[in-house]
Write a protein that holds these residues in place. Structure first.
Motif, PDB file in Angstrom:
ATOM      1  N   SER A  48       0.826  -1.166   0.054  1.00 22.58           N
ATOM      2  CA  SER A  48       0.057   0.050  -0.030  1.00 22.58           C
ATOM      3  C   SER A  48       0.916   1.233  -0.050  1.00 22.58           C
ATOM      4  O   SER A  48       0.348   2.317  -0.437  1.00 22.58           O
ATOM      5  N   ARG A  49       2.275   1.217   0.163  1.00 24.33           N
ATOM      6  CA  ARG A  49       2.960   2.456   0.144  1.00 24.33           C
ATOM      7  C   ARG A  49       3.001   3.256  -0.960  1.00 24.33           C
ATOM      8  O   ARG A  49       3.000   4.404  -1.078  1.00 24.33           O
ATOM      9  N   GLY A  50       3.116   2.399  -2.061  1.00 22.51           N
ATOM     10  CA  GLY A  50       3.209   2.939  -3.369  1.00 22.51           C
ATOM     11  C   GLY A  50       1.782   3.918  -3.648  1.00 22.51           C
ATOM     12  O   GLY A  50       1.924   4.933  -4.456  1.00 22.51           O
ATOM     13  N   VAL A  51       0.750   3.473  -3.208  1.00 26.80           N
ATOM     14  CA  VAL A  51      -0.573   4.054  -3.328  1.00 26.80           C
ATOM     15  C   VAL A  51      -0.466   5.105  -2.362  1.00 26.80           C
ATOM     16  O   VAL A  51      -0.925   6.397  -2.627  1.00 26.80           O
ATOM     17  N   LEU A  52      -0.187   4.971  -1.025  1.00 25.56           N
ATOM     18  CA  LEU A  52      -0.373   6.008  -0.032  1.00 25.56           C
ATOM     19  C   LEU A  52       0.609   7.013   0.220  1.00 25.56           C
ATOM     20  O   LEU A  52       0.439   8.182   0.573  1.00 25.56           O
ATOM     21  N   GLU A  53       1.866   6.513  -0.463  1.00 24.64           N
ATOM     22  CA  GLU A  53       2.736   7.737  -0.226  1.00 24.64           C
ATOM     23  C   GLU A  53       3.379   7.980  -1.780  1.00 24.64           C
ATOM     24  O   GLU A  53       4.795   8.126  -1.793  1.00 24.64           O
ATOM     25  N   PHE A  54       2.731   7.944  -2.573  1.00 22.56           N
ATOM     26  CA  PHE A  54       3.206   8.404  -4.033  1.00 22.56           C
ATOM     27  C   PHE A  54       3.756   9.671  -3.958  1.00 22.56           C
ATOM     28  O   PHE A  54       4.860   9.895  -4.639  1.00 22.56           O
ATOM     29  N   GLY A  55       3.109  10.620  -3.364  1.00 21.97           N
ATOM     30  CA  GLY A  55       3.774  11.990  -3.032  1.00 21.97           C
ATOM     31  C   GLY A  55       5.047  11.958  -2.865  1.00 21.97           C
ATOM     32  O   GLY A  55       6.011  12.862  -3.162  1.00 21.97           O
ATOM     33  N   ARG A  56       5.596  11.150  -1.654  1.00 20.54           N
ATOM     34  CA  ARG A  56       6.499  11.100  -1.129  1.00 20.54           C
ATOM     35  C   ARG A  56       7.708  10.596  -2.168  1.00 20.54           C
ATOM     36  O   ARG A  56       8.734  10.999  -2.148  1.00 20.54           O
ATOM     37  N   TRP A  57       7.246   9.672  -2.781  1.00 23.73           N
ATOM     38  CA  TRP A  57       8.036   8.986  -4.072  1.00 23.73           C
ATOM     39  C   TRP A  57       8.478  10.261  -5.071  1.00 23.73           C
ATOM     40  O   TRP A  57       9.566  10.210  -5.517  1.00 23.73           O
ATOM     41  N   VAL A  58       7.656  10.832  -5.388  1.00 22.20           N
ATOM     42  CA  VAL A  58       7.650  11.831  -6.318  1.00 22.20           C
ATOM     43  C   VAL A  58       8.573  13.067  -5.705  1.00 22.20           C
ATOM     44  O   VAL A  58       9.615  13.530  -6.567  1.00 22.20           O
ATOM     45  N   ALA A  59       8.557  13.278  -4.405  1.00 20.25           N
ATOM     46  CA  ALA A  59       9.444  14.331  -3.944  1.00 20.25           C
ATOM     47  C   ALA A  59      10.928  13.706  -4.182  1.00 20.25           C
ATOM     48  O   ALA A  59      11.960  14.726  -4.358  1.00 20.25           O
ATOM     49  N   ALA A  60      10.976  12.653  -3.783  1.00 17.75           N
ATOM     50  CA  ALA A  60      12.454  12.102  -3.682  1.00 17.75           C
ATOM     51  C   ALA A  60      12.795  12.040  -5.108  1.00 17.75           C
ATOM     52  O   ALA A  60      14.211  12.344  -5.472  1.00 17.75           O
TER      53      ALA A  60
END
Length: 519
Positions: free
Chosen positions: A402-414
């Motif tokens: 679920s991290r990819g779904v719930l933390e997509f914004g965090r991945w984009v920031a990285a």
């Protein structure tokens, strides 16, 4: 010209829509040799003309299709985990219209919808006071009460491409713009003739899969000499795109006095997508387009709910697709079942025909079809796609979560931190389109100059080269309306520049990397 070199495979899949691409991927992942062909581009027809939803189908409960809804709901979060870059959760608001379905019936339907299949991270349904809710602002004052529930959004055309990419990376051959013109059925194999701009090719396949969508009946007729026992009901669905009608992130589900449901959803930042219609279709699926009456119908329904009143002149783009539904006893196209049927014929060489279906259940359909193919070919290979990522979906590792779904914004920031020189809007678009494959697109580029020529505003040579090499893009139409929706944002004259660039790129690369076979 016919190529004398005969291709051989375990499975020949005819049809490069979502079901064909899904079956090719599943079979390739089980170790079967696969060839997938389509007479046009991947997802060029029905599969890129959907409402862009990963959903159980709330309205199907009214038709007592509990099995279909349960099956679709069980797939919903699984799919969101598999490709969190091209899919994301979406909250829907249904304004209550006292003249339509009663509130108790809607509450009962949403109660079922929340409980027919497990949910991990999608929130459940709730009532909403539209006088206070952000979704109430653009609505007419008469709509003071509503209901909110969860489903998902998907870039449908990219979902098809990602399945085809995964199939190829697992050994499949993917041939676009390649038409099957003849079949011969033998006791243990099929012989098919594939026609391409460069000539013709003979293919020997142990199993044939007919996933031709609206053309499934004609492919079945060509392959066996007889029409399929189960008839298809062709239904046209059309959508319109208008300038943005609201600023919040919610979507709407509207009830029409005729009993139909229509969605209004945020689209491409600056727009609102409204659809779909359900119209019986008798013509050529290659020549489908929205009718003036459909445009008026969708505008009138939107005007029933929104303060801002639309006219057909507000429509900036529209698209239509023909859905091949199973013929049933439903009186209206809207009530016709969206479930699928797998026609299994093992009288001689195995033939699997796909009838019906919807995007949300494509993976389940592909798994069931591949199970049958493996049995028919005497191969023991377990199902695997239920716990697998699609290309670019490995945002936080190789296992779906679920991290990819719930933390997509965090991945984009990285991503933006790693490539600080990328304009934020471009980084965001590429993140949503390509996920982790953006690193393949970037290659060694360390600056805007490293992306090469800007062929159109915001569209650089590096991206076009990636789409040609890895995603079968062959013309501006593929790039602007299927691999992306840049056609909504770029000046019309850009198409010619893109076509010229792709033609030069293809000439430089040669035919083999593009068609995956030396014709």
């Amino acid at each position: 010209m016919t190529n004398d070199r005969q291709l051989e495979c375990d499975v020949l899949v005819v049809g490069g829509g979502i079901n064909g691409a899904g079956i090719a991927r599943d079979c390739a992942g089980r170790g079967l040799s696969v060839i997938l062909c389509d007479k046009d581009d991947l997802g060029a027809h029905t599969s890129s003309a959907s409402s862009k939803l990963i959903h159980g189908g709330l309205r199907y409960l009214e038709h007592r299709e509990f099995g279909l809804v349960r099956k679709a709901l069980a797939e919903r979060e699984l799919l969101l985990r598999s490709a969190p870059h091209i899919m994301h959760p979406l909250r829907f608001v249904m304004p209550h219209d006292a003249g339509q379905r009663p509130a108790w019936l809607i509450r009962a339907g949403l109660f079922l919808y929340d409980r027919l299949a497990p949910r991990d991270f999608l929130p459940g349904s709730e009532s909403a006071d539209l006088a206070c809710h952000p979704a109430g602002v653009p609505l007419k004052p008469a709509f003071t009460r509503g209901f909110v529930y969860s489903d998902g959004w998907v870039d449908d055309a990219r979902l098809v491409v990602l399945n085809a990419m995964d199939a190829r990376e697992r050994g499949a051959m993917v041939l676009t713009h390649t038409r099957c013109t003849a079949f011969e059925r033998h006791p243990g194999h099929w012989m098919a003739t594939l026609a391409h701009a460069g000539g013709a090719q003979r293919v020997k396949a142990r199993c044939l899969v007919n996933a031709a969508g609206p053309w499934a009946a004609s492919v079945a007729q060509l392959a066996t000499g007889t029409a399929p026992a189960r008839r298809l009901r062709l239904v046209k669905g059309s959508h319109i795109v208008v300038p943005r009608l609201f600023d919040h992130p919610f979507a709407y589900i509207f009830q029409h006095p005729d009993g139909r449901i229509v969605f209004a959803m945020p689209y491409e930042g600056a727009f609102t997508l409204i659809g779909t219609t359900d119209v019986e279709f008798q013509g050529d699926p290659d020549q489908v387009g929205i009718a003036g009456s459909e445009t008026s119908y969708l505008c009138e329904l939107a005007n029933r709910y929104f303060r801002h009143q639309l006219t057909p002149g507000d429509v900036v783009w529209s698209y239509s697709g023909v859905r091949p539904l199973l013929e049933d006893a439903a009186a209206s196209a809207a009530a016709a079942t969206r479930d699928y049927l797998l026609g299994q014929d093992s009288a001689a060489a195995p033939l699997l025909s796909v009838f019906g279906g919807k995007i949300t259940t494509y993976r389940r359909l592909a798994q069931e079809g591949s199970d049958w193919i493996c049995r028919a070919l005497g191969r023991a290979a377990p199902a695997w796609t239920g716990n697998a990522l699609l290309p670019g979906g490995d945002l936080f590792g190789p296992v779906p979560g679920s991290r990819g779904v719930l933390e997509f914004g965090r991945w984009v920031a990285a991503l933006q931190q790693r490539h600080a020189w990328l304009p934020p809007a471009l980084a965001q678009r590429w993140a949503r389109a390509y996920g982790t494959r953006v690193e393949v697109l970037l290659g060694d580029a360390g600056s805007i100059a490293g992306l090469g020529e800007q062929v159109a505003p915001g569209l650089y040579a590096a991206e076009l080269r990636y789409l040609v090499r890895h995603e079968w893009a062959r013309c501006a139409q593929d790039v602007l309306w299927r691999r992306s929706k840049l056609g909504l944002h770029l000046p019309p004259g850009c198409a010619g520049d893109i076509d010229a660039w792709i033609a030069a790129c293809r000439q430089g690369l040669g035919a083999a990397p593009l068609t995956e076979t030396a014709w």
